[in-house]
Design an enzyme around this catalytic site. Structure first.
Site, short mmCIF file in Angstrom:
data_model
loop_
_atom_site.label_atom_id
_atom_site.label_comp_id
_atom_site.label_asym_id
_atom_site.label_seq_id
_atom_site.Cartn_x
_atom_site.Cartn_y
_atom_site.Cartn_z
N ARG A 16 0.94 -1.17 -0.08
CA ARG A 16 -0.25 -0.07 0.61
C ARG A 16 0.58 1.04 -0.11
O ARG A 16 0.98 1.92 -0.92
CB ARG A 16 -1.14 0.14 1.39
N ASP A 17 1.72 1.79 1.22
CA ASP A 17 1.97 2.60 1.23
C ASP A 17 3.69 3.24 0.07
O ASP A 17 3.17 3.84 -0.30
CB ASP A 17 3.01 3.03 2.48
N HIS A 210 4.55 4.53 13.01
CA HIS A 210 5.63 4.21 11.19
C HIS A 210 6.50 6.00 11.27
O HIS A 210 6.27 6.36 11.48
CB HIS A 210 4.31 5.27 10.57
N CYS A 243 4.22 9.67 0.49
CA CYS A 243 3.14 10.14 0.64
C CYS A 243 2.76 10.97 -0.02
O CYS A 243 3.53 12.07 -1.25
CB CYS A 243 2.51 10.83 1.83
N ASN A 252 10.32 4.14 3.38
CA ASN A 252 9.91 4.19 4.90
C ASN A 252 10.89 3.16 5.51
O ASN A 252 12.03 3.08 4.38
CB ASN A 252 8.71 2.76 4.51
#
Length: 314
Positions: A16-17, A210, A243, A252
């Site tokens: 996802r991210d 996160h 993002c 990440n």
């Protein structure tokens, strides 16, 4: 090390991210292979996608298919991101184990990302909770408070505002809350101080940390969060992610680097690192041309790793 958790959970968020912020649209079959092989390597929590309109994020258009597959994998806790009630209803219909409602502590980022103020999102959490309960669903709701350490659009974000929104999410019906350093502004001291306060407020309802590795601080910040008593962290294979609506929010924490650090310190993750590195190698091939991150894949596991891991386990 006596104060650190004996076991730490890594939630893999690359599907996802990670994929939402790169140009490559990975075929569904490769995503399904990623999902199955991560599970086979011992990853037991995976964020499989996001229920957003396909025209906005075509990279995640097949989230329902990935969620259906995840539900067939024994012991896998599958989560999805939902920006609104419409997405939440799809998560409920798909029997997701958990749905993450993103809430930015930065008003500027909240408007850019969701076209809502932070308090508008809190109100949406309440509507999602009502819909979840009316459906008799067991899907948990996580209020994910992002830009908790600052924002490239707004600049400074006050700690009091972060904690206020976290408490408001719980009051609105979130079962869990988490904090995210969306743009990589955090440092270990700031993390320890904020996370200690967050854990005092939320107790065992505090779910996850996160951290983005934009400035090379992700693992140091995880360590600080461990000192605050947190035992669950998001990470992405090959460190991909970011993002789209937060300039500079690159990378990440790398799943493989994080798993290596935790296992080396004696905090068990249940992850088979050689198998994870093999998957990472294939992901690098699938995402040829995209910026990937991490250090373990270049250096490899040290010859002493298995001996150290066994000694720590004893």
């Amino acid at each position: 090390m006596a104060n650190f958790p004996a076991n730490v959970t890594i939630r893999e968020v690359g599907l996802r991210d990670g994929l939402q912020s790169i140009a490559t649209i990975l075929p569904t079959e490769q995503k399904l292979e990623w999902l199955r092989r991560a599970h086979a390597a011992g990853v037991r929590e995976i964020e499989v996608g996001s229920f957003v309109p396909a025209k906005l994020l075509p990279q995640l258009a097949d989230t329902a298919e990935l969620l259906a597959c995840a539900k067939t994998l024994p012991g896998l806790f599958a989560s999805v991101l939902v920006p609104n009630l419409r997405g939440a209803k799809r998560a409920i219909d798909g029997a997701a184990d958990l749905m993450i409602v993103p809430l930015s502590a930065s008003h500027a980022h909240s408007l850019a990302n969701l076209r809502k103020t932070p308090d508008d999102v809190v109100a949406e959490v309440a509507r999602i909770r009502a819909a979840r309960d009316a459906a008799g669903s067991r899907t948990l709701i996580e209020g994910g408070v992002g830009t908790a350490f600052g924002c490239t659009l707004q600049g400074k974000v006050e700690r009091a505002e972060v904690l206020r929104l976290m408490q408001a999410s719980l009051d609105a019906g979130a079962d869990r809350v988490s904090l995210a350093d969306t743009v990589g502004f955090a440092d270990p001291r700031a993390v320890r101080e904020l996370f200690e306060q967050a854990v005092r407020i939320a107790g065992d309802r505090f779910w996850c940390g996160h951290f983005h590795d934009t400035r090379g601080m992700a693992l140091a910040n995880v360590y600080a969060a461990l000192e605050a008593g947190v035992n669950r962290f998001d990470a992405s294979l090959a460190g991909i992610g970011g993002c789209p609506h937060a300039p500079g929010a690159s990378g990440n924490a790398s799943t493989e680097d994080l798993a290596y650090m935790l296992d080396s310190m004696g905090a068990g993750t249940g992850i088979d690192l050689p198998a994870l590195l093999e998957l990472r190698s294939d992901i690098a091939r699938w995402l040829d041309g995209e910026a990937l991150h991490g250090a373990l894949w270049k250096a490899g596991l040290p010859r002493t790793f298995e001996q150290t891991r066994v000694a720590n386990a004893a």
